[in-house]
Design a protein around this motif. Structure first.
Motif, PDB file in Angstrom:
ATOM      1  N   LYS A   1       0.762  -1.230   0.110  1.00  0.00           N
ATOM      2  CA  LYS A   1      -0.008   0.035   0.081  1.00  0.00           C
ATOM      3  C   LYS A   1       0.757   1.361   0.172  1.00  0.00           C
ATOM      4  O   LYS A   1       2.114   1.241   0.655  1.00  0.00           O
ATOM      5  CB  LYS A   1      -0.993   0.121   1.261  1.00  0.00           C
ATOM      6  CG  LYS A   1      -1.840  -1.259   1.436  1.00  0.00           C
ATOM      7  CD  LYS A   1      -2.822  -1.199   0.251  1.00  0.00           C
ATOM      8  CE  LYS A   1      -3.833  -2.353   0.546  1.00  0.00           C
ATOM      9  NZ  LYS A   1      -4.690  -2.609  -0.904  1.00  0.00           N
TER      10      LYS A   1
ATOM     11  N   GLY B   1      -1.048  -1.788  12.996  1.00  0.00           N
ATOM     12  CA  GLY B   1      -2.477  -1.655  13.529  1.00  0.00           C
ATOM     13  C   GLY B   1      -2.798  -2.555  14.705  1.00  0.00           C
ATOM     14  O   GLY B   1      -3.546  -1.893  15.599  1.00  0.00           O
TER      15      GLY B   1
ATOM     16  N   THR C   1      -8.937  -3.854  14.599  1.00  0.00           N
ATOM     17  CA  THR C   1      -8.164  -3.644  13.328  1.00  0.00           C
ATOM     18  C   THR C   1      -8.858  -3.608  12.292  1.00  0.00           C
ATOM     19  O   THR C   1      -8.666  -2.694  11.366  1.00  0.00           O
ATOM     20  CB  THR C   1      -6.818  -4.852  13.117  1.00  0.00           C
ATOM     21  OG1 THR C   1      -7.356  -6.167  13.267  1.00  0.00           O
ATOM     22  CG2 THR C   1      -5.844  -4.776  14.316  1.00  0.00           C
ATOM     23  N   ARG C   2      -9.955  -4.294  12.126  1.00  0.00           N
ATOM     24  CA  ARG C   2     -10.896  -4.333  10.897  1.00  0.00           C
ATOM     25  C   ARG C   2     -11.356  -2.905  11.045  1.00  0.00           C
ATOM     26  O   ARG C   2     -11.776  -2.106   9.985  1.00  0.00           O
ATOM     27  CB  ARG C   2     -11.858  -5.338  11.048  1.00  0.00           C
ATOM     28  CG  ARG C   2     -12.727  -5.421   9.869  1.00  0.00           C
ATOM     29  CD  ARG C   2     -13.616  -6.573   9.627  1.00  0.00           C
ATOM     30  NE  ARG C   2     -12.887  -7.838   9.387  1.00  0.00           N
ATOM     31  CZ  ARG C   2     -13.441  -8.860   9.205  1.00  0.00           C
ATOM     32  NH1 ARG C   2     -14.644  -9.147   9.326  1.00  0.00           N
ATOM     33  NH2 ARG C   2     -12.484 -10.122   8.991  1.00  0.00           N
TER      34      ARG C   2
ATOM     35  N   TYR D   1     -10.306  -0.320  12.269  1.00  0.00           N
ATOM     36  CA  TYR D   1      -9.263   1.005  11.961  1.00  0.00           C
ATOM     37  C   TYR D   1      -9.227   0.749  10.380  1.00  0.00           C
ATOM     38  O   TYR D   1      -8.843   1.878   9.799  1.00  0.00           O
ATOM     39  CB  TYR D   1      -8.064   0.244  12.742  1.00  0.00           C
ATOM     40  CG  TYR D   1      -6.850   0.915  12.366  1.00  0.00           C
ATOM     41  CD1 TYR D   1      -6.700   2.623  12.272  1.00  0.00           C
ATOM     42  CD2 TYR D   1      -5.576   0.406  12.266  1.00  0.00           C
ATOM     43  CE1 TYR D   1      -5.419   3.241  12.082  1.00  0.00           C
ATOM     44  CE2 TYR D   1      -4.331   1.120  11.809  1.00  0.00           C
ATOM     45  CZ  TYR D   1      -4.448   2.604  11.603  1.00  0.00           C
ATOM     46  OH  TYR D   1      -3.188   3.283  11.395  1.00  0.00           O
ATOM     47  N   GLY D   2      -8.955  -0.401   9.826  1.00  0.00           N
ATOM     48  CA  GLY D   2      -8.867  -0.217   8.462  1.00  0.00           C
ATOM     49  C   GLY D   2      -9.891   0.370   7.646  1.00  0.00           C
ATOM     50  O   GLY D   2      -9.712   0.848   6.729  1.00  0.00           O
ATOM     51  N   ARG D   3     -11.232   0.147   8.084  1.00  0.00           N
ATOM     52  CA  ARG D   3     -12.301   0.787   7.447  1.00  0.00           C
ATOM     53  C   ARG D   3     -12.196   2.378   7.629  1.00  0.00           C
ATOM     54  O   ARG D   3     -12.602   3.128   6.710  1.00  0.00           O
ATOM     55  CB  ARG D   3     -13.595   0.238   7.957  1.00  0.00           C
ATOM     56  CG  ARG D   3     -14.210  -0.716   7.584  1.00  0.00           C
ATOM     57  CD  ARG D   3     -15.536  -1.109   7.902  1.00  0.00           C
ATOM     58  NE  ARG D   3     -15.817  -1.332   9.330  1.00  0.00           N
ATOM     59  CZ  ARG D   3     -16.074  -2.461   9.995  1.00  0.00           C
ATOM     60  NH1 ARG D   3     -15.681  -3.667   9.148  1.00  0.00           N
ATOM     61  NH2 ARG D   3     -16.028  -2.486  11.229  1.00  0.00           N
TER      62      ARG D   3
ATOM     63  N   ARG E   1      -9.742   3.612   5.043  1.00  0.00           N
ATOM     64  CA  ARG E   1     -10.265   3.619   3.741  1.00  0.00           C
ATOM     65  C   ARG E   1     -11.343   4.815   3.728  1.00  0.00           C
ATOM     66  O   ARG E   1     -11.309   5.730   2.743  1.00  0.00           O
ATOM     67  CB  ARG E   1     -11.201   2.331   3.623  1.00  0.00           C
ATOM     68  CG  ARG E   1     -10.207   1.349   3.240  1.00  0.00           C
ATOM     69  CD  ARG E   1     -10.947  -0.019   2.502  1.00  0.00           C
ATOM     70  NE  ARG E   1     -11.635  -0.502   3.374  1.00  0.00           N
ATOM     71  CZ  ARG E   1     -11.404  -1.513   4.394  1.00  0.00           C
ATOM     72  NH1 ARG E   1     -10.125  -1.865   4.598  1.00  0.00           N
ATOM     73  NH2 ARG E   1     -12.494  -1.949   5.162  1.00  0.00           N
TER      74      ARG E   1
ATOM     75  N   GLY F   1      -3.975   1.486   2.980  1.00  0.00           N
ATOM     76  CA  GLY F   1      -4.419   0.538   4.107  1.00  0.00           C
ATOM     77  C   GLY F   1      -3.782   1.288   5.352  1.00  0.00           C
ATOM     78  O   GLY F   1      -3.200   2.187   5.370  1.00  0.00           O
ATOM     79  N   THR F   2      -3.961   0.305   6.386  1.00  0.00           N
ATOM     80  CA  THR F   2      -3.376   0.735   7.753  1.00  0.00           C
ATOM     81  C   THR F   2      -1.878   0.796   7.631  1.00  0.00           C
ATOM     82  O   THR F   2      -1.199   1.575   8.497  1.00  0.00           O
ATOM     83  CB  THR F   2      -3.608  -0.249   8.877  1.00  0.00           C
ATOM     84  OG1 THR F   2      -3.310  -1.662   8.286  1.00  0.00           O
ATOM     85  CG2 THR F   2      -5.242  -0.293   8.978  1.00  0.00           C
TER      86      THR F   2
END
Length: 210
Positions: free
Chosen positions: A25, A62, A134-135, A137-139, A142, A156-157
């Motif tokens: 990324k 993350g 972490t999911r 955080y990833g959203r 984005r 991404g993170t």
């Protein structure tokens, strides 16, 4: 008539990365960092502003960032200038500094009603979780990059983890410093992580005269 045994057909599993753009990324450019920061400041979203700023400054993965506790950043009611965190992946300590502006945001955030009784710096807004995942955080990442017109699939993170390290490398060419700041055990890991090319290495070498 004898029966014919047909070979068993195993259904093909859908590839996990089908339809996704995979690979390293991109890091954010300074102007993009400021654009995201300005939007979060205008929205008065203290938790997400702090999450973004600490992600950039700390260069943490993350999984380590989302689990940071109040005691990691605050001691004796004072926000620390330097913080040390043990990385869950390598069990190696990594240190980072917090700028004055971020320390002010931390002091404001821990006194807010949202942080009442919270042990973690970035509490989840889902009642069954102590901190964001972490999911989640990833959203958020984005959403942040999309809000300033970037293509979310390219970020991404790890973009936030890589951003300050990439800028330090661009300005100094000091891979050893980047290795220490990222908590890598080998310089080779930092080279691969930053995507350092031969042309970069040659440009640095040309500046050194012995």
């Amino acid at each position: 008539m004898p029966r014919v045994q047909l070979p068993a057909v195993t259904p093909k599993r859908r590839a996990w990365n089908k339809g996704r753009i995979v690979g390293q990324k991109r890091s954010l450019l300074p102007k993009q960092v400021w654009a995201i920061r300005a939007r979060l400041e205008m929205a008065r979203n203290l938790r997400d502003l702090l999450l973004f700023n600490v992600a950039i400054d700390s260069k943490l993965r993350g999984c380590d960032l989302v689990k940071m506790s109040v005691s990691d950043l605050v001691r004796d009611d004072r926000v620390r200038e330097r913080v040390s965190v043990i990385q869950s992946k390598t069990r190696r300590p990594v240190q980072f500094e917090l700028s004055e502006n971020i320390r002010k945001t931390i002091a404001e955030w821990i006194k807010s009603a949202e942080m009442s009784g919270c042990r973690f710096m970035f509490p989840s807004r889902f009642h069954d979780r102590l901190h964001i995942s972490t999911r989640q955080y990833g959203r958020l990442v984005r959403d942040w990059v999309a809000a300033i017109g970037l293509e979310p699939s390219g970020y991404g993170t790890h973009s936030l983890r890589r951003t300050k390290a990439a800028e330090i490398y661009r300005k100094t060419g000091n891979l050893k410093a980047v290795q220490l700041l990222l908590g890598h055990s080998k310089v080779d890991s930092s080279v691969r992580y930053l995507g350092v090319e031969l042309e970069d290495a040659l440009s640095i070498a040309e500046q050194i005269d012995i």
